[in-house]
Design an enzyme around this catalytic site. Sequence first.
Site, PDB file in Angstrom:
ATOM      1  N   TYR A   1     -60.567  64.105  35.469  1.00 39.57           N
ATOM      2  CA  TYR A   1     -60.815  62.826  36.135  1.00 39.57           C
ATOM      3  C   TYR A   1     -61.546  63.145  37.435  1.00 39.57           C
ATOM      4  CZ  TYR A   1     -59.826  58.370  38.494  1.00 39.57           C
ATOM      5  OH  TYR A   1     -59.931  57.169  39.174  1.00 39.57           O
TER       6      TYR A   1
ATOM      7  N   HIS B   1     -61.299  50.806  31.083  1.00 40.09           N
ATOM      8  CA  HIS B   1     -62.085  51.747  30.286  1.00 40.09           C
ATOM      9  C   HIS B   1     -61.664  51.601  28.821  1.00 40.09           C
ATOM     10  CE1 HIS B   1     -63.571  54.557  33.581  1.00 40.09           C
ATOM     11  NE2 HIS B   1     -62.662  53.836  34.218  1.00 40.09           N
TER      12      HIS B   1
END
Length: 406
Positions: A257, A395
């Site tokens: 991430y 997402h």
Amino acid sequence: MASILRNELLVLQTENKLEKMTVIQLRSLMKKMKASTKGTKQELLGKITEFLELETSAGETSEVRALKRVQTTETTVEKSSKKVSRRKTTTTTALEVSSEKSASPWALLRHKKPKPDWIAYDPSTMRPSSLPSEKNLVKVISWNVNGLRACMKRKNELEEEGSALARLADSEDFDVLCLQETKLQEKDVEAIKQKILGGYSNSFWTCSTSKLGYSGCALISRIKPLSVTYGLGISQHDGEGRVVTAEFDTFFLVSVYVPNSGQRLERLTYRTTEWDPAFSTYLLELEKRKPVIVTGDLNCAHEEIDIYDPDGNKRSAGFTSEERTSFQTNFIDKGLVDTFRKQHPLAVGFTYWSYRSNARPQNKGWRLDYFLVSQGLVCSVADSYVLPQLDGSDHCPIGLIIQTEQ
């Protein structure tokens, strides 16, 4: 009655309230429309958008019809030789809809600067009809869940029991699941591991210690890795729980991430001059031992095809020239291959839609999530795909099917 309902829906749409409604609330609206209440949340939103288009078209003036034609021209590929003067609008209204009708908004090409040969990515028609017959296929799914607890609590839109995560497991039957932005604390991990998914006995978690309930990554697998490591091995980068690396027989799998540069770009310099180079060096060291698969939210729309409104976001985190150059320099130029773009060079396929501005039903998104692989693995990729139909986060999941050498 129809005009009253239309006005009610228009208010909800222009105030961006439709996207925030629950499935039950949307079904209540569908009953008022005397329409079928079946379908997922995104399908219900699509039906409401179609209803608004039809109702609005029935009573619009010639001036409104002219405005609609102009707005549609700005957001869809021009399909005729007739030239229409383009006027830039500053607000999104209920009239800005595609002339095509679909309950699957991702199947509509939405881009402010489309090229003539670009097409919308539709997984229902663009995934391979068959896969290699060899048994040695590994399926990896990656998903920025934007808070794992919420993703685990969501109910199936078809009123069946199960979270968004469980539905993903049922539909994809993946071998490995990589999660980003779990937002867990270390003290919560053991309890979560007991609840998350059956049939996956190997799970590995990293949490932010510098800021609690922030960031965080996980890797969940039915295949036992040979080894697992966390972070980059650099203390200044490892406090936010951003990297999990699992070693398998024929490759390393890295769930990452990447730091967001911030709404005011306050972390842009850190991101592009410190984090990206350090992560690139880390991957190069892994590649000396085995090929690498990198997946996750890389927080960068690499090219103009990867974002709905490139001109309007040149100084937005995720699309600055600095981030795009860093992505190219530190990853692509170092030999990593963007598998989705390799397989679909002309496809507009987004993986992120802001909760603000009702972006997802209109397919006004960004492609921020990737599978990057070492050159040596490119020929082993059987499919690299996006799953926009699966909600539960801002997402959507992405997938990679790769053939191993075992």
